[in-house]
Design an enzyme around this catalytic site. Sequence first.
Site, PDB file in Angstrom:
ATOM      1  N   SER A 122       0.823  -1.204   0.000  1.00  0.00           N
ATOM      2  CA  SER A 122       0.000   0.000   0.000  1.00  0.00           C
ATOM      3  C   SER A 122       0.858   1.255   0.000  1.00  0.00           C
ATOM      4  O   SER A 122       0.337   2.346  -0.163  1.00  0.00           O
ATOM      5  CB  SER A 122      -0.943  -0.012   1.202  1.00  0.00           C
ATOM      6  OG  SER A 122      -0.293  -0.486   2.347  1.00  0.00           O
ATOM      7  N   HIS A 143      -2.340  -2.973  -6.620  1.00  0.00           N
ATOM      8  CA  HIS A 143      -2.849  -2.638  -5.287  1.00  0.00           C
ATOM      9  C   HIS A 143      -4.367  -2.757  -5.237  1.00  0.00           C
ATOM     10  O   HIS A 143      -5.091  -1.937  -5.802  1.00  0.00           O
ATOM     11  CB  HIS A 143      -2.391  -1.207  -4.926  1.00  0.00           C
ATOM     12  CG  HIS A 143      -2.780  -0.785  -3.556  1.00  0.00           C
ATOM     13  ND1 HIS A 143      -3.037   0.519  -3.228  1.00  0.00           N
ATOM     14  CD2 HIS A 143      -2.950  -1.496  -2.414  1.00  0.00           C
ATOM     15  CE1 HIS A 143      -3.359   0.594  -1.945  1.00  0.00           C
ATOM     16  NE2 HIS A 143      -3.313  -0.611  -1.439  1.00  0.00           N
ATOM     17  N   GLU A 155      -5.343  -0.259  -8.108  1.00  0.00           N
ATOM     18  CA  GLU A 155      -4.386   0.800  -8.435  1.00  0.00           C
ATOM     19  C   GLU A 155      -3.155   0.111  -9.037  1.00  0.00           C
ATOM     20  O   GLU A 155      -2.579  -0.787  -8.408  1.00  0.00           O
ATOM     21  CB  GLU A 155      -4.032   1.523  -7.118  1.00  0.00           C
ATOM     22  CG  GLU A 155      -3.402   2.862  -7.267  1.00  0.00           C
ATOM     23  CD  GLU A 155      -3.152   3.519  -5.894  1.00  0.00           C
ATOM     24  OE1 GLU A 155      -3.044   2.811  -4.868  1.00  0.00           O
ATOM     25  OE2 GLU A 155      -3.030   4.752  -5.873  1.00  0.00           O
ATOM     26  N   ASN A 193      -3.583   5.977  -1.013  1.00  0.00           N
ATOM     27  CA  ASN A 193      -3.223   6.251   0.373  1.00  0.00           C
ATOM     28  C   ASN A 193      -2.663   7.649   0.604  1.00  0.00           C
ATOM     29  O   ASN A 193      -2.658   8.140   1.724  1.00  0.00           O
ATOM     30  CB  ASN A 193      -2.265   5.182   0.880  1.00  0.00           C
ATOM     31  CG  ASN A 193      -3.042   3.922   1.208  1.00  0.00           C
ATOM     32  OD1 ASN A 193      -4.078   3.989   1.852  1.00  0.00           O
ATOM     33  ND2 ASN A 193      -2.569   2.787   0.722  1.00  0.00           N
TER      34      ASN A 193
HETATM   35  N1  CAA Z   1     -15.485  -9.882   2.074  1.00  0.00           N
HETATM   36  C1  CAA Z   1     -16.360 -10.146   1.082  1.00  0.00           C
HETATM   37  N2  CAA Z   1     -17.540  -9.517   0.956  1.00  0.00           N
HETATM   38  C2  CAA Z   1     -17.851  -8.598   1.876  1.00  0.00           C
HETATM   39  C3  CAA Z   1     -16.981  -8.262   2.936  1.00  0.00           C
HETATM   40  C4  CAA Z   1     -15.752  -8.964   3.013  1.00  0.00           C
HETATM   41  N3  CAA Z   1     -14.859  -8.728   3.993  1.00  0.00           N
HETATM   42  N4  CAA Z   1     -17.550  -7.292   3.688  1.00  0.00           N
HETATM   43  C5  CAA Z   1     -18.747  -7.021   3.109  1.00  0.00           C
HETATM   44  N5  CAA Z   1     -18.916  -7.798   2.023  1.00  0.00           N
HETATM   45  C6  CAA Z   1     -20.065  -7.807   1.106  1.00  0.00           C
HETATM   46  C7  CAA Z   1     -21.328  -8.241   1.833  1.00  0.00           C
HETATM   47  O1  CAA Z   1     -21.434  -9.654   1.807  1.00  0.00           O
HETATM   48  C8  CAA Z   1     -22.405  -7.577   1.007  1.00  0.00           C
HETATM   49  O2  CAA Z   1     -22.611  -8.322  -0.167  1.00  0.00           O
HETATM   50  P1  CAA Z   1     -24.048  -8.337  -0.921  1.00  0.00           P
HETATM   51  O3  CAA Z   1     -24.232  -6.979  -1.497  1.00  0.00           O
HETATM   52  O4  CAA Z   1     -23.830  -9.400  -1.930  1.00  0.00           O
HETATM   53  O5  CAA Z   1     -25.046  -8.698   0.130  1.00  0.00           O
HETATM   54  C9  CAA Z   1     -21.756  -6.261   0.575  1.00  0.00           C
HETATM   55  O6  CAA Z   1     -20.333  -6.458   0.705  1.00  0.00           O
HETATM   56  C10 CAA Z   1     -22.182  -5.120   1.469  1.00  0.00           C
HETATM   57  O7  CAA Z   1     -21.866  -5.475   2.815  1.00  0.00           O
HETATM   58  P2  CAA Z   1     -22.793  -5.140   4.075  1.00  0.00           P
HETATM   59  O8  CAA Z   1     -24.198  -5.036   3.640  1.00  0.00           O
HETATM   60  O9  CAA Z   1     -22.441  -6.091   5.165  1.00  0.00           O
HETATM   61  O10 CAA Z   1     -22.253  -3.763   4.624  1.00  0.00           O
HETATM   62  P3  CAA Z   1     -22.040  -2.387   3.896  1.00  0.00           P
HETATM   63  O11 CAA Z   1     -23.093  -2.104   2.878  1.00  0.00           O
HETATM   64  O12 CAA Z   1     -21.794  -1.425   4.990  1.00  0.00           O
HETATM   65  O13 CAA Z   1     -20.677  -2.583   3.076  1.00  0.00           O
HETATM   66  C11 CAA Z   1     -18.352  -2.315   2.967  1.00  0.00           C
HETATM   67  C12 CAA Z   1     -19.498  -2.969   3.718  1.00  0.00           C
HETATM   68  C13 CAA Z   1     -18.291  -2.886   1.553  1.00  0.00           C
HETATM   69  C14 CAA Z   1     -17.074  -2.673   3.720  1.00  0.00           C
HETATM   70  C15 CAA Z   1     -18.610  -0.770   2.911  1.00  0.00           C
HETATM   71  O14 CAA Z   1     -18.824  -0.293   4.205  1.00  0.00           O
HETATM   72  C16 CAA Z   1     -17.482  -0.005   2.280  1.00  0.00           C
HETATM   73  O15 CAA Z   1     -17.390   0.107   1.077  1.00  0.00           O
HETATM   74  N6  CAA Z   1     -16.592   0.573   3.128  1.00  0.00           N
HETATM   75  C17 CAA Z   1     -15.430   1.321   2.673  1.00  0.00           C
HETATM   76  C18 CAA Z   1     -14.341   0.360   2.316  1.00  0.00           C
HETATM   77  C19 CAA Z   1     -13.108   1.075   1.840  1.00  0.00           C
HETATM   78  O16 CAA Z   1     -12.988   2.296   1.809  1.00  0.00           O
HETATM   79  N7  CAA Z   1     -12.103   0.283   1.471  1.00  0.00           N
HETATM   80  C20 CAA Z   1     -10.831   0.779   1.040  1.00  0.00           C
HETATM   81  C21 CAA Z   1      -9.903   0.711   2.181  1.00  0.00           C
HETATM   82  S1  CAA Z   1      -8.325   1.312   1.728  1.00  0.00           S
HETATM   83  C22 CAA Z   1      -7.523  -0.016   1.179  1.00  0.00           C
HETATM   84  O17 CAA Z   1      -7.950  -1.122   1.214  1.00  0.00           O
HETATM   85  C23 CAA Z   1      -6.207   0.245   0.600  1.00  0.00           C
HETATM   86  C24 CAA Z   1      -5.071   0.397   1.515  1.00  0.00           C
HETATM   87  O18 CAA Z   1      -3.966   0.323   1.023  1.00  0.00           O
HETATM   88  C25 CAA Z   1      -5.178   0.686   2.935  1.00  0.00           C
END
Ligand code: CAA
Length: 286
Positions: A122, A143, A155, A193
């Site tokens: 990252s 990424h 990315e 990031n």
């Molecule tokens: N693995 C697989 N599927 C998952 C999951 C996981 N860990 N978490 C949630 N899901 C799926 C759920 O099963 C659900 O699927 P369906 O639509 O098929 O039912 C869907 O995602 C939505 O989940 P929820 O209804 O439980 O909850 P939500 O609507 O709040 O979504 C979330 C959860 C997708 C995590 C959402 O909150 C989100 O998009 N959050 C932001 C995530 C983000 O910003 N990620 C980037 C982080 S930065 C990074 O990763 C890079 C780095 O270098 C640090």
Amino acid sequence: MKAEDVKVFGVVGAGQMGHGIAQVAAMSGLKVILNDIKMELAQRGYDNIAKILSRNVDKGKMTVEEKEAVLSKIELSSDLKDMASADYVVEAATENEQIKFQIFRDLDEICPEHTILATNTSSIPIGRIAAQTKRPDRVIGMHFMNPVPVMKLVEVIRALTTSDETFQVTWDLALKFGKTPAEASDYPGFIANRILMPMINEAIYCLYEGVGTREAIDTVMKLGMNHPMGPLALADLIGLDTCLAIMETLYEGFKDPKYRPCPLLRRYVEAGWLGRKTGKGFYEYE
Ligand code: CAA
């Protein structure tokens, strides 16, 4: 080489990013080798994939046969030498420069000449990782975002040495996995990031300085800015150790005080409060 020539896809590290990457690669039809330092860690990654796919079956998004077909494409490994049959390898090990350097030196020895070595880092400079190998033209950043099966973005980061062919294969693989790639240059934090982490760090400063409670800070960003989750909950999802490592990389890389990690973040990491994976971060988890 072209993306179609990639038949065997290696993933080094079966943690939250690694097993997600293995899942999307297997779902795209590739044979996957999922490696970790111990078989039980690789197995845990596999079990997590099986759990997510079972949930998809329950929701009617895939059949049991489709789930079994995806799982049958994943082979587990605890020996990096198994990567000798991979055409493309993504490293998703812990965010530690020395560990990643060693993995790349080893992969360079083990993998055939044509194999592209990608890193899911990252924030560690891709050029520095590429320089560990004798194939810096075939090293690139790929990424993924967490949770990998859900998030659309990949990315793609090219080092100065990365060849156009390596870039194109990586770009096309991201498309094959159903993702949308975006290109970034090899500067600290790349794009994702560079923008995300200072926001999370600032949210932690708001908590540290008592500007708001954890709930208030997350509510402001969720409902005020339409973010799917608040920055403190997101930090817990990413892992506070990873957040700290990225802030350190930005701070080191730019030598600009605006990237100094919040002391509260450091205290949490020192206490072993790393977020969801340890059951406690800014919030508590079962
Ligand atoms: N693995 C697989 N599927 C998952 C999951 C996981 N860990 N978490 C949630 N899901 C799926 C759920 O099963 C659900 O699927 P369906 O639509 O098929 O039912 C869907 O995602 C939505 O989940 P929820 O209804 O439980 O909850 P939500 O609507 O709040 O979504 C979330 C959860 C997708 C995590 C959402 O909150 C989100 O998009 N959050 C932001 C995530 C983000 O910003 N990620 C980037 C982080 S930065 C990074 O990763 C890079 C780095 O270098 C640090």
